[in-house]
Design a protein around this motif. Structure first.
Motif, PDB file in Angstrom:
ATOM      1  N   VAL A 111       0.830  -1.200   0.000  1.00 46.42           N
ATOM      2  CA  VAL A 111       0.000   0.000   0.000  1.00 46.42           C
ATOM      3  C   VAL A 111       0.870   1.258   0.000  1.00 46.42           C
ATOM      4  N   ALA A 112       1.949   1.238   0.773  1.00 44.96           N
ATOM      5  CA  ALA A 112       2.846   2.391   0.828  1.00 44.96           C
ATOM      6  C   ALA A 112       3.438   2.689  -0.545  1.00 44.96           C
ATOM      7  N   LEU A 113       3.768   1.650  -1.309  1.00 42.59           N
ATOM      8  CA  LEU A 113       4.318   1.856  -2.647  1.00 42.59           C
ATOM      9  C   LEU A 113       3.252   2.356  -3.617  1.00 42.59           C
ATOM     10  N   CYS A 114       2.030   1.878  -3.447  1.00 42.26           N
ATOM     11  CA  CYS A 114       0.948   2.261  -4.368  1.00 42.26           C
ATOM     12  C   CYS A 114       0.417   3.662  -4.104  1.00 42.26           C
ATOM     13  N   THR A 115       0.647   4.197  -2.928  1.00 47.18           N
ATOM     14  CA  THR A 115       0.090   5.501  -2.567  1.00 47.18           C
ATOM     15  C   THR A 115       1.144   6.595  -2.435  1.00 47.18           C
ATOM     16  N   GLN A 116       2.407   6.279  -2.632  1.00 50.70           N
ATOM     17  CA  GLN A 116       3.427   7.319  -2.535  1.00 50.70           C
ATOM     18  C   GLN A 116       3.283   8.297  -3.705  1.00 50.70           C
ATOM     19  N   ARG A 138      -0.235  -1.214 -12.155  1.00 53.92           N
ATOM     20  CA  ARG A 138      -1.657  -1.268 -12.516  1.00 53.92           C
ATOM     21  C   ARG A 138      -2.531  -0.704 -11.393  1.00 53.92           C
ATOM     22  N   ILE A 139      -2.202  -1.071 -10.169  1.00 52.74           N
ATOM     23  CA  ILE A 139      -2.996  -0.593  -9.030  1.00 52.74           C
ATOM     24  C   ILE A 139      -2.823   0.911  -8.853  1.00 52.74           C
ATOM     25  N   ILE A 198      -4.870  -4.876  -3.894  1.00 51.53           N
ATOM     26  CA  ILE A 198      -3.644  -5.647  -3.662  1.00 51.53           C
ATOM     27  C   ILE A 198      -3.984  -7.091  -3.310  1.00 51.53           C
ATOM     28  N   LYS A 199      -4.976  -7.277  -2.437  1.00 48.48           N
ATOM     29  CA  LYS A 199      -5.366  -8.628  -2.032  1.00 48.48           C
ATOM     30  C   LYS A 199      -5.946  -9.437  -3.194  1.00 48.48           C
TER      31      LYS A 199
END
Length: 211
Positions: A111-116, A138-139, A198-199
């Motif tokens: 999540v940290a990587l997807c929202t940075q 993609r996310i 992610i899940k």
């Protein structure tokens, strides 16, 4: 011979803990520094402060406790790291979560990587591999699309109504030349839950080992 130390226990009175035969050779790839940190943890008791170890030292000890099945030591290390894990680099958290089988640390790191704010760098792709890197991209794109506002539609063209002299003027209507024009700002796609994405991504699933 080492025992699964009674981390957080008392003086050790009572039955002797089970012994574990530890083989230290070239194949184990255990360094002297790792062993020193691990022994320091084994000697910790509840009335002593937690050892002032770096994240790398904690994670090395966690790896040894997991590999040698020191379950109480493993639980003690995980509990000690829970308070600081979110401040650690996400890539390091992912490595430790997978290497030491700590599933609860994995999704928050993704999540940290997807929202940075900054884009994912080449080094992220190098460490995670192309499959996981592509899944994260993609996310991120789905999240950005959901947060990106749509262009505001242009206002309605003014309507001029001709009337015969002496007749009352019609009341202005919204969007007319004399009426008020309301502008509605619409957003993009519906909001998405990054943890749920992610899940649902097979490439980011926690690796399972065969029993």
């Amino acid at each position: 011979m080492l025992a699964d130390s009674v981390i957080g226990g008392g003086s050790g009175d009572g039955d002797e803990p089970p012994k574990v035969n530890i083989q230290l050779d070239a194949a184990s790839q255990v360094t002297a520094k790792e062993m020193e940190c691990f022994v320091q943890l084994l000697d910790t008791r509840i009335f002593q402060p937690r050892p002032g170890l770096t994240f790398q030292q904690w994670s090395s000890s966690l790896h040894l406790a997991t590999m040698w099945h020191f379950d109480q030591v493993r639980e003690f290390i995980i509990e000690s790291l829970d308070n600081q894990i979110r401040s650690i680099d996400p890539l390091d958290r992912i490595d430790v979560a997978i290497k030491c089988s700590v599933e609860k640390w994995l999704v928050p790191a993704y999540v940290a990587l997807c929202t940075q704010e900054q884009p994912l760098s080449d080094s992220v792709g190098h460490r995670l591999g192309i499959v996981r890197f592509a899944a994260l991209c993609r996310i991120r794109e789905r999240r950005l699309q959901a947060e990106r506002p749509r262009p505001t539609p242009p206002p309605s063209q003014p309507v001029v109504t001709l009337r015969t002299f002496g007749q009352p003027s019609p009341a202005p209507t919204p969007g007319s030349l004399f009426g008020a024009t309301s502008t509605v700002v619409t957003t993009g796609a519906p909001a998405v839950s990054v943890p749920d994405l992610i899940k649902a991504e097979p490439a980011l699933a926690f690796p399972r080992t065969a029993d």
